[in-house]
Design a protein around this motif. Structure first.
Motif, short mmCIF file in Angstrom:
data_model
loop_
_atom_site.label_atom_id
_atom_site.label_comp_id
_atom_site.label_asym_id
_atom_site.label_seq_id
_atom_site.Cartn_x
_atom_site.Cartn_y
_atom_site.Cartn_z
N SER A 76 -1.05 11.71 0.18
CA SER A 76 -2.73 12.41 1.14
C SER A 76 -2.24 12.36 2.11
CB SER A 76 -3.55 11.28 1.12
OG SER A 76 -2.76 10.48 1.80
N CYS A 77 -1.12 12.50 2.65
CA CYS A 77 -0.30 12.88 3.97
C CYS A 77 0.72 14.48 4.13
CB CYS A 77 0.30 11.80 4.54
SG CYS A 77 -0.07 10.26 5.37
N VAL A 78 0.08 15.16 5.08
CA VAL A 78 0.83 16.69 4.86
C VAL A 78 2.09 16.48 4.58
CG1 VAL A 78 0.79 18.96 6.14
CG2 VAL A 78 -1.12 17.42 5.44
N PHE A 79 2.59 15.46 5.53
CA PHE A 79 4.36 15.30 5.78
C PHE A 79 4.68 13.70 4.76
CE2 PHE A 79 3.10 18.59 8.94
CZ PHE A 79 3.92 20.08 8.22
N GLY A 80 4.11 13.77 3.87
CA GLY A 80 4.41 12.24 3.45
C GLY A 80 4.37 11.52 4.13
N GLN A 81 3.99 11.57 5.63
CA GLN A 81 4.48 9.73 6.92
C GLN A 81 2.88 9.94 7.05
OE1 GLN A 81 7.78 11.93 8.53
NE2 GLN A 81 6.70 13.19 9.74
N VAL A 82 3.13 8.38 8.30
CA VAL A 82 2.48 8.36 8.83
C VAL A 82 2.51 8.24 10.43
CG1 VAL A 82 0.67 7.03 7.48
CG2 VAL A 82 3.13 5.25 8.05
N PRO A 83 1.97 7.77 11.72
CA PRO A 83 0.78 7.68 11.71
C PRO A 83 0.09 8.72 11.50
CG PRO A 83 1.83 7.82 13.26
CD PRO A 83 2.55 7.84 12.51
N ARG A 84 -1.00 8.87 10.50
CA ARG A 84 -1.99 9.13 10.08
C ARG A 84 -3.53 9.20 10.92
NH1 ARG A 84 -6.72 8.85 6.56
NH2 ARG A 84 -7.47 10.61 5.19
N PHE A 85 -4.08 10.10 11.62
CA PHE A 85 -4.76 9.94 12.79
C PHE A 85 -6.41 10.56 12.13
CE2 PHE A 85 -7.71 10.92 16.82
CZ PHE A 85 -7.39 9.53 16.98
N GLN A 86 -7.94 9.86 12.20
CA GLN A 86 -9.01 10.47 11.73
C GLN A 86 -9.68 10.90 12.86
OE1 GLN A 86 -9.52 8.04 7.87
NE2 GLN A 86 -10.74 9.51 7.69
N ASP A 87 -10.46 11.92 13.30
CA ASP A 87 -11.54 12.06 14.39
C ASP A 87 -12.58 12.56 13.52
OD1 ASP A 87 -13.27 12.89 16.45
OD2 ASP A 87 -10.81 14.11 17.81
N GLY A 88 -13.20 11.17 13.23
CA GLY A 88 -14.56 11.64 12.40
C GLY A 88 -13.89 12.51 11.31
N ASP A 89 -14.55 13.82 10.46
CA ASP A 89 -14.12 14.24 9.54
C ASP A 89 -12.75 14.71 9.57
OD1 ASP A 89 -15.18 16.36 10.43
OD2 ASP A 89 -16.36 17.02 9.21
N PHE A 90 -11.86 15.00 11.08
CA PHE A 90 -10.70 15.28 10.58
C PHE A 90 -9.30 14.80 10.86
CE2 PHE A 90 -7.62 18.10 14.38
CZ PHE A 90 -7.56 18.91 13.51
N VAL A 91 -9.14 15.08 9.68
CA VAL A 91 -6.87 14.63 9.99
C VAL A 91 -6.57 14.60 10.44
CG1 VAL A 91 -6.14 13.24 7.94
CG2 VAL A 91 -8.76 12.91 7.26
N LEU A 92 -5.37 14.61 10.73
CA LEU A 92 -3.95 15.12 11.33
C LEU A 92 -3.00 14.01 10.75
CD1 LEU A 92 -4.82 15.74 15.66
CD2 LEU A 92 -4.03 17.63 13.50
N ILE B 287 1.23 -1.11 0.12
CA ILE B 287 0.21 0.62 -0.06
C ILE B 287 0.90 1.20 -0.06
CG2 ILE B 287 -1.96 1.01 1.48
CD1 ILE B 287 -2.90 -1.35 2.14
N TRP B 288 1.81 0.93 0.57
CA TRP B 288 2.22 2.67 0.51
C TRP B 288 3.28 2.37 -0.60
CZ3 TRP B 288 2.65 6.90 3.10
CH2 TRP B 288 3.42 7.18 4.64
N GLN B 289 3.72 1.62 -0.46
CA GLN B 289 5.31 1.81 -2.14
C GLN B 289 3.98 2.33 -3.33
OE1 GLN B 289 8.33 1.20 -2.40
NE2 GLN B 289 8.30 1.16 -0.60
N LYS B 290 2.60 1.75 -2.82
CA LYS B 290 1.43 2.76 -4.32
C LYS B 290 1.69 4.04 -4.19
CE LYS B 290 -1.76 -0.81 -4.83
NZ LYS B 290 -3.20 -1.26 -4.79
N GLY B 291 1.57 4.66 -3.01
CA GLY B 291 2.11 6.14 -3.33
C GLY B 291 1.14 7.09 -2.45
N ASP B 292 -0.58 6.67 -3.01
CA ASP B 292 -1.45 7.29 -2.76
C ASP B 292 -1.51 7.55 -1.72
OD1 ASP B 292 -1.94 7.21 -5.76
OD2 ASP B 292 -3.24 5.38 -5.08
N LEU B 293 -1.30 6.94 -0.54
CA LEU B 293 -1.19 7.51 0.48
C LEU B 293 -0.16 8.00 1.43
CD1 LEU B 293 -2.67 7.06 3.42
CD2 LEU B 293 -1.42 5.25 4.10
N LYS B 294 0.42 8.52 0.68
CA LYS B 294 1.70 9.33 1.49
C LYS B 294 1.73 10.07 1.16
CE LYS B 294 6.98 9.98 1.13
NZ LYS B 294 8.60 9.44 0.75
#
Length: 211
Positions: A48-64, A39-46
């Motif tokens: 979508s993350c502001v700084f290109g890294q995880v963890p990514r956290f969702q609180d309802g519709d709020f993404v951090l 999944i990570w190698q595909k690049g789409d998730l990376k």
């Protein structure tokens, strides 16, 4: 609200673990969105993350992203950021100290484990002493790292201490307050249930097998 929180991260404890411990201890439910290498190698998730890294956290519709920002967000929402502005500032200070130690630990694990482990462990007491001193200054070390209530920093500090107890099992022998602190937090009922869960036990500590 079940499913309100979603933690997107690799199938390791890593920088997601303090968040997991906080949520478990605070009796919050969350969903794990596990990021495989494919999944990570595909690049789409990376992307979508502001700084290109995880963890990514969702609180309802709020993404951090950014693990410490996630902890602070949860702290504000669950009363884990001290009793007043002074305590909040002290918590920020201690959390920065935890982050400094975590960066050093990560550098050892991922860049210099075989050649640097002995030297790292030798230098570890100097890194741990400030936390022992801070505990001593707060109710004689009988409670939490700052103030009279548990905070987000306690989960972060507990996590980094647990990591070092795996790396160097005797590392707290000279720090009785820290040793008792770890035992005390580990025994909190909801946190203990999480720490002893099969899902947690089966989750590797780090991504490269070093620990």
């Amino acid at each position: 609200m079940p499913g309100k929180y979603t933690l997107t991260y690799f199938p390791v404890r890593g920088r997601g673990e303090a968040t997991r411990m906080l949520l478990a201890d605070q009796k919050q439910e969350w969903t794990e969105d596990v990021v495989t290498g494919e999944i990570w190698q595909k690049g789409d998730l990376k992307k979508s993350c502001v700084f290109g890294q995880v963890p990514r956290f969702q609180d309802g519709d709020f993404v951090l992203v950014q693990s410490n920002a996630i902890l602070r967000h949860l702290a504000r929402n669950h009363g884990l950021y001290g009793q007043d502005a002074r305590e909040a500032t002290l918590l920020d200070m201690v959390n920065d100290g935890v982050e400094d130690l975590r960066v050093k630990y990560a550098r050892l694990i991922y860049q210099n484990y075989d050649a640097g482990k002995a030297e790292y462990i030798e230098a570890l007491p100097a890194q741990l002493r400030p936390f022992e001193n801070l505990l001593a200054q707060n109710d004689g070390g009988k409670g939490f790292i700052v103030g009279k209530k548990i905070s987000f920093v306690d989960y972060n500090l507990l996590d980094i201490l647990q990591l070092h107890l795996v790396l160097a099992p005797n590392c707290l022998d000279s720090f009785p307050l820290l040793a008792a602190y770890v035992q005390r937090l580990n025994a909190r009922p909801h946190l203990k249930t999480y720490l002893e869960s099969e899902g947690r036990k089966q989750r590797p500590i780090n991504g490269n097998g070093k620990q």
